[in-house]
Design a protein around this motif. Structure first.
Motif, PDB file in Angstrom:
ATOM      1  N   LEU A 194       0.837  -1.193   0.000  1.00  9.74           N
ATOM      2  CA  LEU A 194       0.000   0.000   0.000  1.00  9.74           C
ATOM      3  C   LEU A 194       0.876   1.249   0.000  1.00  9.74           C
ATOM      4  O   LEU A 194       1.828   1.350   0.779  1.00  9.74           O
ATOM      5  CB  LEU A 194      -0.891   0.015   1.247  1.00  9.74           C
ATOM      6  N   PHE A 195       0.539   2.199  -0.866  1.00  7.51           N
ATOM      7  CA  PHE A 195       1.259   3.463  -0.926  1.00  7.51           C
ATOM      8  C   PHE A 195       0.312   4.578  -0.492  1.00  7.51           C
ATOM      9  O   PHE A 195      -0.842   4.625  -0.931  1.00  7.51           O
ATOM     10  CB  PHE A 195       1.788   3.720  -2.348  1.00  7.51           C
ATOM     11  N   LEU A 196       0.809   5.448   0.356  1.00  8.33           N
ATOM     12  CA  LEU A 196       0.024   6.556   0.882  1.00  8.33           C
ATOM     13  C   LEU A 196       0.461   7.823   0.172  1.00  8.33           C
ATOM     14  O   LEU A 196       1.665   8.104   0.055  1.00  8.33           O
ATOM     15  CB  LEU A 196       0.271   6.705   2.388  1.00  8.33           C
ATOM     16  N   LEU A 197      -0.515   8.586  -0.308  1.00  8.87           N
ATOM     17  CA  LEU A 197      -0.190   9.818  -1.014  1.00  8.87           C
ATOM     18  C   LEU A 197      -1.405  10.720  -1.024  1.00  8.87           C
ATOM     19  O   LEU A 197      -2.501  10.282  -1.423  1.00  8.87           O
ATOM     20  CB  LEU A 197       0.235   9.498  -2.462  1.00  8.87           C
ATOM     21  N   GLU A 198      -1.213  11.942  -0.585  1.00  7.96           N
ATOM     22  CA  GLU A 198      -2.285  12.939  -0.619  1.00  7.96           C
ATOM     23  C   GLU A 198      -3.572  12.402  -0.005  1.00  7.96           C
ATOM     24  O   GLU A 198      -4.663  12.585  -0.561  1.00  7.96           O
ATOM     25  CB  GLU A 198      -2.544  13.407  -2.065  1.00  7.96           C
ATOM     26  N   GLY A 199      -3.446  11.744   1.147  1.00 11.82           N
ATOM     27  CA  GLY A 199      -4.613  11.273   1.873  1.00 11.82           C
ATOM     28  C   GLY A 199      -5.237  10.017   1.312  1.00 11.82           C
ATOM     29  O   GLY A 199      -6.235   9.526   1.829  1.00 11.82           O
ATOM     30  N   GLU A 200      -4.671   9.487   0.241  1.00 14.32           N
ATOM     31  CA  GLU A 200      -5.214   8.250  -0.338  1.00 14.32           C
ATOM     32  C   GLU A 200      -4.300   7.067  -0.042  1.00 14.32           C
ATOM     33  O   GLU A 200      -3.104   7.237   0.168  1.00 14.32           O
ATOM     34  CB  GLU A 200      -5.365   8.406  -1.858  1.00 14.32           C
ATOM     35  N   THR A 201      -4.896   5.893  -0.062  1.00 18.80           N
ATOM     36  CA  THR A 201      -4.148   4.653   0.096  1.00 18.80           C
ATOM     37  C   THR A 201      -4.288   3.870  -1.197  1.00 18.80           C
ATOM     38  O   THR A 201      -5.394   3.494  -1.586  1.00 18.80           O
ATOM     39  CB  THR A 201      -4.701   3.832   1.275  1.00 18.80           C
ATOM     40  N   LEU A 202      -3.153   3.673  -1.879  1.00 15.81           N
ATOM     41  CA  LEU A 202      -3.173   3.101  -3.220  1.00 15.81           C
ATOM     42  C   LEU A 202      -2.477   1.746  -3.226  1.00 15.81           C
ATOM     43  O   LEU A 202      -1.284   1.652  -2.933  1.00 15.81           O
ATOM     44  CB  LEU A 202      -2.446   4.038  -4.195  1.00 15.81           C
ATOM     45  N   MET A 212      -2.339  14.240 -16.754  1.00 17.10           N
ATOM     46  CA  MET A 212      -2.386  13.132 -15.795  1.00 17.10           C
ATOM     47  C   MET A 212      -2.555  13.705 -14.382  1.00 17.10           C
ATOM     48  O   MET A 212      -1.838  14.609 -13.999  1.00 17.10           O
ATOM     49  CB  MET A 212      -1.064  12.370 -15.895  1.00 17.10           C
ATOM     50  N   THR A 213      -3.520  13.232 -13.665  1.00 20.26           N
ATOM     51  CA  THR A 213      -3.743  13.753 -12.326  1.00 20.26           C
ATOM     52  C   THR A 213      -2.992  12.926 -11.290  1.00 20.26           C
ATOM     53  O   THR A 213      -2.658  11.762 -11.526  1.00 20.26           O
ATOM     54  CB  THR A 213      -5.236  13.735 -11.968  1.00 20.26           C
ATOM     55  N   HIS A 214      -2.746  13.542 -10.150  1.00 20.14           N
ATOM     56  CA  HIS A 214      -2.110  12.833  -9.045  1.00 20.14           C
ATOM     57  C   HIS A 214      -3.045  12.937  -7.861  1.00 20.14           C
ATOM     58  O   HIS A 214      -3.727  13.928  -7.690  1.00 20.14           O
ATOM     59  CB  HIS A 214      -0.765  13.465  -8.737  1.00 20.14           C
ATOM     60  N   PRO A 215      -3.071  11.966  -6.972  1.00 19.64           N
ATOM     61  CA  PRO A 215      -2.277  10.748  -7.093  1.00 19.64           C
ATOM     62  C   PRO A 215      -2.951   9.752  -8.019  1.00 19.64           C
ATOM     63  O   PRO A 215      -4.157   9.605  -8.007  1.00 19.64           O
ATOM     64  CB  PRO A 215      -2.279  10.213  -5.660  1.00 19.64           C
ATOM     65  N   SER A 216      -2.153   9.084  -8.805  1.00 19.93           N
ATOM     66  CA  SER A 216      -2.679   7.991  -9.602  1.00 19.93           C
ATOM     67  C   SER A 216      -1.580   6.978  -9.824  1.00 19.93           C
ATOM     68  O   SER A 216      -0.410   7.332  -9.939  1.00 19.93           O
ATOM     69  CB  SER A 216      -3.204   8.490 -10.948  1.00 19.93           C
ATOM     70  N   VAL A 217      -1.975   5.723  -9.843  1.00 15.75           N
ATOM     71  CA  VAL A 217      -1.021   4.645 -10.093  1.00 15.75           C
ATOM     72  C   VAL A 217      -0.840   4.537 -11.594  1.00 15.75           C
ATOM     73  O   VAL A 217      -1.817   4.464 -12.346  1.00 15.75           O
ATOM     74  CB  VAL A 217      -1.530   3.319  -9.497  1.00 15.75           C
ATOM     75  N   ILE A 218       0.408   4.540 -12.019  1.00 17.45           N
ATOM     76  CA  ILE A 218       0.731   4.559 -13.444  1.00 17.45           C
ATOM     77  C   ILE A 218       1.358   3.223 -13.840  1.00 17.45           C
ATOM     78  O   ILE A 218       2.285   2.752 -13.166  1.00 17.45           O
ATOM     79  CB  ILE A 218       1.720   5.714 -13.745  1.00 17.45           C
ATOM     80  N   ARG A 219       0.832   2.636 -14.919  1.00 18.28           N
ATOM     81  CA  ARG A 219       1.492   1.464 -15.515  1.00 18.28           C
ATOM     82  C   ARG A 219       2.263   2.006 -16.704  1.00 18.28           C
ATOM     83  O   ARG A 219       1.670   2.345 -17.740  1.00 18.28           O
ATOM     84  CB  ARG A 219       0.465   0.439 -16.005  1.00 18.28           C
ATOM     85  N   PRO A 220       3.601   2.131 -16.579  1.00 22.51           N
ATOM     86  CA  PRO A 220       4.359   2.819 -17.624  1.00 22.51           C
ATOM     87  C   PRO A 220       4.078   2.324 -19.037  1.00 22.51           C
ATOM     88  O   PRO A 220       3.919   3.127 -19.959  1.00 22.51           O
ATOM     89  CB  PRO A 220       5.812   2.581 -17.202  1.00 22.51           C
ATOM     90  N   ALA A 221       3.979   1.020 -19.207  1.00 19.37           N
ATOM     91  CA  ALA A 221       3.832   0.484 -20.570  1.00 19.37           C
ATOM     92  C   ALA A 221       2.561   0.989 -21.250  1.00 19.37           C
ATOM     93  O   ALA A 221       2.490   1.040 -22.481  1.00 19.37           O
ATOM     94  CB  ALA A 221       3.855  -1.046 -20.547  1.00 19.37           C
ATOM     95  N   ASP A 222       1.560   1.381 -20.443  1.00 19.60           N
ATOM     96  CA  ASP A 222       0.316   1.890 -21.031  1.00 19.60           C
ATOM     97  C   ASP A 222       0.550   3.203 -21.782  1.00 19.60           C
ATOM     98  O   ASP A 222      -0.293   3.617 -22.578  1.00 19.60           O
ATOM     99  CB  ASP A 222      -0.742   2.147 -19.946  1.00 19.60           C
ATOM    100  N   HIS A 223       1.668   3.867 -21.490  1.00 19.23           N
ATOM    101  CA  HIS A 223       1.938   5.177 -22.093  1.00 19.23           C
ATOM    102  C   HIS A 223       2.938   5.110 -23.242  1.00 19.23           C
ATOM    103  O   HIS A 223       3.339   6.139 -23.782  1.00 19.23           O
ATOM    104  CB  HIS A 223       2.439   6.146 -21.016  1.00 19.23           C
ATOM    105  N   ALA A 224       3.360   3.912 -23.595  1.00 12.15           N
ATOM    106  CA  ALA A 224       4.328   3.764 -24.690  1.00 12.15           C
ATOM    107  C   ALA A 224       3.705   4.194 -26.016  1.00 12.15           C
ATOM    108  O   ALA A 224       2.534   3.941 -26.270  1.00 12.15           O
ATOM    109  CB  ALA A 224       4.799   2.317 -24.767  1.00 12.15           C
ATOM    110  N   GLN A 225       4.496   4.871 -26.817  1.00 11.57           N
ATOM    111  CA  GLN A 225       4.057   5.232 -28.173  1.00 11.57           C
ATOM    112  C   GLN A 225       4.946   4.502 -29.165  1.00 11.57           C
ATOM    113  O   GLN A 225       6.135   4.805 -29.282  1.00 11.57           O
ATOM    114  CB  GLN A 225       4.150   6.750 -28.367  1.00 11.57           C
ATOM    115  N   TRP A 226       4.350   3.560 -29.848  1.00  7.60           N
ATOM    116  CA  TRP A 226       5.089   2.762 -30.833  1.00  7.60           C
ATOM    117  C   TRP A 226       4.872   3.363 -32.210  1.00  7.60           C
ATOM    118  O   TRP A 226       3.742   3.622 -32.608  1.00  7.60           O
ATOM    119  CB  TRP A 226       4.593   1.311 -30.807  1.00  7.60           C
TER     120      TRP A 226
END
Lengths: 112, 112
Positions: free
Chosen positions: A64-72, B1-15
């Motif tokens: 779990l990662f905590l950031l800006e009041g959220e638990t992700l 992209m807003t924060h906080p958000s969990v990012i899956r890097p490969a989803d942002h790849a541009q081939w």
């Protein structure tokens, strides 16, 4: 560590029984790349870095990662950004090891 | 992209069919985290950044990395540091896609 050399980050993990283990892969005046190694149940309390951005990348396990009041919930391959001044923390609530790479820029005067 | 958000890097790849694809995951005054996506045969010619360190992390596939006159085979999970001013480049000499995350600090005025 000499350059150029290919680095396998996990080889530099420091696992400790008493607390999260920290190690440094690369440090310069511009950035610090380090590892945070969490045995099951270990955590890194909420903290913030003035003037330094941090990017987390989970290399192994989940937690779990905590950031800006959220638990992700995050797992291997996930990335999270803690911009400067934003409190963040980590808790390994899983039953397995959690290994996280942290990239900080600029490098903090003292790593926390 | 807003924060906080969990990012899956490969989803942002541009081939791209014509050349290495570039995308940005995060950019601030302190750092830039981006992706370089190489189809088989694509490359990123030797270049250097004055005043900016770069850390490469291979997310997917394998290829050749050029640094300080050496050619280093790298594969998923491998990390390489190109300190400021040191020429570096990448060649996907494999038969599969190569996806590389690049962390630059401080962020270059113009990404190259």
């Amino acid at each position: 560590m000499t350059h150029p050399s290919v680095i396998r980050p996990a080889d530099h993990a420091q696992w400790r029984a008493d607390a999260m283990g920290k190690s440094t892969i690369y440090q310069s005046g511009h950035m610090l790349v380090g590892l945070n190694a969490f045995e099951p149940g270990q955590c890194h309390k909420l903290h913030a870095h003035a003037g330094t951005d941090k990017v987390y990348l989970v290399l192994e396990g989940e937690g779990l990662f905590l950031l800006e009041g959220e638990t992700l919930p995050m797992r291997a391959g996930d990335l999270l950004v803690a911009p400067e001044g934003v409190p963040h923390g980590v808790e390994n609530n899983s039953g397995a090891r959690l290994l996280v790479m942290a990239m900080l820029a600029p490098a903090p005067a003292q790593r926390t």
